[in-house]
Design a protein around this motif. Structure first.
Motif, PDB file in Angstrom:
ATOM      1  N   UNK A 177      15.612   9.309   8.083  1.00  0.00           N
ATOM      2  CA  UNK A 177      16.128   8.843   6.796  1.00  0.00           C
ATOM      3  C   UNK A 177      15.940   7.354   6.550  1.00  0.00           C
ATOM      4  N   UNK A 178      15.649   6.569   7.595  1.00  0.00           N
ATOM      5  CA  UNK A 178      15.444   5.131   7.418  1.00  0.00           C
ATOM      6  C   UNK A 178      14.016   4.783   7.018  1.00  0.00           C
ATOM      7  N   UNK A 179      13.102   5.755   7.051  1.00  0.00           N
ATOM      8  CA  UNK A 179      11.730   5.506   6.630  1.00  0.00           C
ATOM      9  C   UNK A 179      11.679   5.310   5.120  1.00  0.00           C
ATOM     10  N   UNK A 180      11.009   4.281   4.669  1.00  0.00           N
ATOM     11  CA  UNK A 180      10.834   4.090   3.229  1.00  0.00           C
ATOM     12  C   UNK A 180       9.870   5.151   2.714  1.00  0.00           C
ATOM     13  N   UNK A 181      10.265   5.880   1.667  1.00  0.00           N
ATOM     14  CA  UNK A 181       9.587   7.112   1.274  1.00  0.00           C
ATOM     15  C   UNK A 181       8.178   6.856   0.769  1.00  0.00           C
ATOM     16  N   UNK A 182       7.886   5.656   0.277  1.00  0.00           N
ATOM     17  CA  UNK A 182       6.533   5.408  -0.227  1.00  0.00           C
ATOM     18  C   UNK A 182       5.487   5.500   0.874  1.00  0.00           C
ATOM     19  N   UNK A 183       5.922   5.481   2.151  1.00  0.00           N
ATOM     20  CA  UNK A 183       5.001   5.618   3.281  1.00  0.00           C
ATOM     21  C   UNK A 183       4.790   7.071   3.684  1.00  0.00           C
ATOM     22  N   UNK A 184       5.297   8.010   2.881  1.00  0.00           N
ATOM     23  CA  UNK A 184       5.213   9.430   3.197  1.00  0.00           C
ATOM     24  C   UNK A 184       4.608  10.192   2.018  1.00  0.00           C
ATOM     25  N   UNK A 185       4.415  11.510   2.214  1.00  0.00           N
ATOM     26  CA  UNK A 185       3.883  12.361   1.151  1.00  0.00           C
ATOM     27  C   UNK A 185       4.957  13.224   0.506  1.00  0.00           C
ATOM     28  N   UNK A 186       6.217  13.061   0.905  1.00  0.00           N
ATOM     29  CA  UNK A 186       7.282  13.869   0.317  1.00  0.00           C
ATOM     30  C   UNK A 186       7.586  13.372  -1.096  1.00  0.00           C
ATOM     31  N   UNK A 235      -7.781   9.731   0.975  1.00  0.00           N
ATOM     32  CA  UNK A 235      -6.371  10.038   0.763  1.00  0.00           C
ATOM     33  C   UNK A 235      -5.763   9.240  -0.392  1.00  0.00           C
ATOM     34  N   UNK A 236      -4.697   9.814  -0.960  1.00  0.00           N
ATOM     35  CA  UNK A 236      -4.002   9.176  -2.069  1.00  0.00           C
ATOM     36  C   UNK A 236      -3.596   7.754  -1.677  1.00  0.00           C
ATOM     37  N   UNK A 237      -3.866   6.814  -2.579  1.00  0.00           N
ATOM     38  CA  UNK A 237      -3.649   5.407  -2.248  1.00  0.00           C
ATOM     39  C   UNK A 237      -3.373   4.639  -3.531  1.00  0.00           C
ATOM     40  N   UNK A 238      -2.196   4.031  -3.605  1.00  0.00           N
ATOM     41  CA  UNK A 238      -1.827   3.165  -4.710  1.00  0.00           C
ATOM     42  C   UNK A 238      -1.499   1.777  -4.174  1.00  0.00           C
ATOM     43  N   UNK A 239      -1.706   0.774  -4.996  1.00  0.00           N
ATOM     44  CA  UNK A 239      -1.324  -0.602  -4.663  1.00  0.00           C
ATOM     45  C   UNK A 239      -0.142  -0.997  -5.545  1.00  0.00           C
ATOM     46  N   UNK A 240       0.850  -1.635  -4.938  1.00  0.00           N
ATOM     47  CA  UNK A 240       2.082  -1.950  -5.655  1.00  0.00           C
ATOM     48  C   UNK A 240       2.292  -3.460  -5.756  1.00  0.00           C
ATOM     49  N   UNK A 241       2.757  -3.884  -6.923  1.00  0.00           N
ATOM     50  CA  UNK A 241       3.170  -5.270  -7.179  1.00  0.00           C
ATOM     51  C   UNK A 241       4.647  -5.294  -7.525  1.00  0.00           C
ATOM     52  N   UNK A 242       5.363  -6.282  -7.000  1.00  0.00           N
ATOM     53  CA  UNK A 242       6.710  -6.590  -7.463  1.00  0.00           C
ATOM     54  C   UNK A 242       6.647  -7.941  -8.166  1.00  0.00           C
ATOM     55  N   UNK A 243       7.108  -7.983  -9.414  1.00  0.00           N
ATOM     56  CA  UNK A 243       6.935  -9.165 -10.258  1.00  0.00           C
ATOM     57  C   UNK A 243       8.279  -9.646 -10.797  1.00  0.00           C
ATOM     58  N   UNK A 303       0.851  -1.185   0.000  1.00  0.00           N
ATOM     59  CA  UNK A 303       0.000   0.000   0.000  1.00  0.00           C
ATOM     60  C   UNK A 303       0.888   1.237   0.000  1.00  0.00           C
ATOM     61  N   UNK A 304       0.848   1.982  -1.087  1.00  0.00           N
ATOM     62  CA  UNK A 304       1.671   3.188  -1.229  1.00  0.00           C
ATOM     63  C   UNK A 304       0.823   4.374  -0.817  1.00  0.00           C
ATOM     64  N   UNK A 305       1.088   4.890   0.386  1.00  0.00           N
ATOM     65  CA  UNK A 305       0.326   6.029   0.895  1.00  0.00           C
ATOM     66  C   UNK A 305       1.036   6.603   2.113  1.00  0.00           C
ATOM     67  N   UNK A 306       0.657   7.806   2.461  1.00  0.00           N
ATOM     68  CA  UNK A 306       1.199   8.452   3.652  1.00  0.00           C
ATOM     69  C   UNK A 306       0.482   7.862   4.861  1.00  0.00           C
ATOM     70  N   UNK A 307       1.196   7.048   5.636  1.00  0.00           N
ATOM     71  CA  UNK A 307       0.579   6.382   6.787  1.00  0.00           C
ATOM     72  C   UNK A 307       0.732   7.176   8.079  1.00  0.00           C
ATOM     73  N   UNK A 308       1.359   8.349   8.003  1.00  0.00           N
ATOM     74  CA  UNK A 308       1.348   9.251   9.142  1.00  0.00           C
ATOM     75  C   UNK A 308       2.485   9.106  10.127  1.00  0.00           C
ATOM     76  N   UNK A 309       3.402   8.146   9.920  1.00  0.00           N
ATOM     77  CA  UNK A 309       4.455   7.960  10.918  1.00  0.00           C
ATOM     78  C   UNK A 309       5.607   8.943  10.750  1.00  0.00           C
ATOM     79  N   UNK A 310       5.807   9.408   9.521  1.00  0.00           N
ATOM     80  CA  UNK A 310       6.950  10.290   9.255  1.00  0.00           C
ATOM     81  C   UNK A 310       6.662  11.029   7.959  1.00  0.00           C
ATOM     82  N   UNK A 311       5.565  11.791   7.953  1.00  0.00           N
ATOM     83  CA  UNK A 311       5.033  12.366   6.720  1.00  0.00           C
ATOM     84  C   UNK A 311       6.034  13.234   5.976  1.00  0.00           C
TER      85      UNK A 311
END
Length: 483
Positions: A261-270, A428-436, A248-256
């Protein structure tokens, strides 16, 4: 800032999971103790043994609806024993430059194509494109599903649910181990999906499928449809330490604002920097758009390679050398918390690129891993040049609900702009991601052995993703933070 002290000021318990030689502890603290930056790293001791300790913040709760409502924060303390990081991983030497090849001598550059690429040659073919080639004709290259395709998808979803191939359990959809595309039959859409895959792997490197009725389907139906579509492209790979097969690619609020720097950016709105994902092919399915911002962009890494080669072959030589990358605390068993992976790869006649801006800077930041050398001026200049060319040749576009973007990580880099979101969490903005991981027969490139340090293997169809021992692949219904 939460600092690890001894004794700990809050309750600490050992997590029941293995991380190789690293040891993981949970530290519970009220959300009110969180400051602007929840990251600290320091040398210390544990049971009289030297260690390097990383502290960062994520949520205890798996339900993202609780975000920003006073939920208890869950601090994970990752402890890497100093004896394990006594020396850096081996360096990787780039290919030698041909004699006489230098900046400004573009007339001396040879040409090649994927499948027979030689180092330091201009790579021709459909994968070498410029954004202007596709910027104003999206209707010509985007593919729209038909009512018949949607009917096939819905029939396949119903079949999966009735056969219990997928079963709900809490926040997860659990999948039986022996599944393939034959368990998700799509008689007319399937061939179209294979054509998309070939365009991505052997053509321009990206494709866009439009019109999936995500506003009509339930979350479970949407996830099953996406999972089934992915099976027609290859094997799905785990995306984080919790073994999510759909992210789930979205801003989950932990480090918007991405202050950790260790937060994976897909969990933020930056803004996302230019990057690739840890797999052959990545899919992004749009469910919701942001209030403003969040524009997507892709750029041909083949074209970037060619333009930089024409500027100065030394830039490509630097990019093909040793680059230390941070794992951002997702450490497989027996591995170091960083790895070495060149940005440019020439291997068995193929040019592949692995570019992840910010990961190099984090791994080499002062005190992070003392044995990892800092970036050189040549490396800093090469990163700057790479970004500049990517920005000049990129293709910008907006993903709308129901759009499914498919990108080849070896021949493209991608990014998105920062965004502002709605107050209503359901909007809120929400994308679903697949790794194939596609098969070799499907068009997967051969990869250098250095990829195995991150990708678990280099065998087509069985590579890519993040593997932490003890987890089975699952599909989360709602956004959930790893670690």
């Amino acid at each position: 800032m939460l600092l690890l002290q001894k004794p700990l000021p809050v309750r600490a318990t050992r997590q029941p999971r293995a991380r190789g030689s690293s040891r993981v502890f949970s530290v519970m603290a009220p959300a009110a103790t969180e400051n602007a930056v929840d990251f600290d790293q320091r040398a210390g001791t544990l049971h009289n043994k030297p260690v390097v300790i990383t502290v960062f913040c994520c949520l205890q709760s798996s339900a993202w609806q609780l975000l920003n409502r006073g939920a208890v924060r869950h601090y994970s303390v990752h402890v890497y024993h100093a004896r394990q990081i006594a020396g850096p991983l081996p360096a990787i030497a780039p290919p030698a430059l041909p004699a006489g090849l230098a900046a400004g001598k573009t007339q001396d550059l040879k040409h090649s194509r994927q499948g027979s690429v030689e180092p330091y040659t201009l790579v021709d073919g459909p994968g070498a494109w410029y954004g202007k080639d596709y910027q104003h004709n999206m209707d010509e290259w985007a593919i729209r599903v038909t009512p018949a395709h949607i009917a096939e998808l819905e029939g396949a979803i119903a079949c999966v649910l009735s056969n219990k191939t997928i079963t709900p359990e809490g926040n997860y959809l659990n999948i039986i181990d022996t599944v393939s595309k034959d368990d998700f039959e799509l008689p007319t859409l399937g061939p179209l999906l294979r054509d998309m895959q070939q365009e991505v792997l052997r053509g321009r490197g990206f494709a866009l499928l439009r019109g999936l009725p995500v506003d009509k389907w339930s979350r479970t139906e949407t996830l099953i449809a996406y999972w089934g579509i992915g099976l027609h492209w290859g094997k799905l790979r785990r995306q984080n330490e919790k073994a999510h097969l759909i992210g789930h690619v979205k801003d989950v609020g932990i480090d918007s604002k991405h202050q950790n720097p260790a937060t994976r950016i897909y969990l933020t709105s930056v803004a996302q920097p230019w990057h690739v994902d840890g797999c052959d092919v990545v899919g992004l399915l749009c469910l919701k758009t942001a209030k403003s911002g969040g524009m997507s962009a892709v750029a041909s890494s083949i074209t970037i390679h060619n333009e930089l080669l024409k500027q100065d072959p030394e830039i490509i030589k630097t990019l093909a050398g040793t680059w230390y990358m941070d794992r951002k605390n997702e450490v497989p068993e027996g591995k170091k918390p960083y790895y070495v992976l060149p940005i440019v790869h020439y291997h068995k006649g193929y040019l592949s690129t692995s570019f992840n801006d910010t990961y190099y800077q984090l791994a080499t930041s002062p005190g992070r891993f003392p044995e990892v050398p800092p970036l050189t001026q040549k490396q800093l200049d090469a990163l700057k040049a790479y970004r500049q060319v990517a920005n000049e040749i990129k293709l910008d576009f907006w993903l709308e609900p129901g759009d499914l973007q498919l990108v080849h990580n070896h021949t493209l880099v991608h990014t998105r702009t920062a965004y502002d979101d709605y107050d209503d969490v359901d909007q809120r903005r929400h994308l679903l991601r697949l790794w194939v991981a596609p098969s070799a027969e499907g068009g997967a490139h051969p990869l250098h052995e250095s990829y195995a340090e991150l990708w678990h293997a280099v065998e087509p169809g069985n590579r890519g993703g993040i593997y932490i021992k003890g987890y089975k692949g699952v599909i989360p219904l709602e956004a959930e933070v790893g670690n």
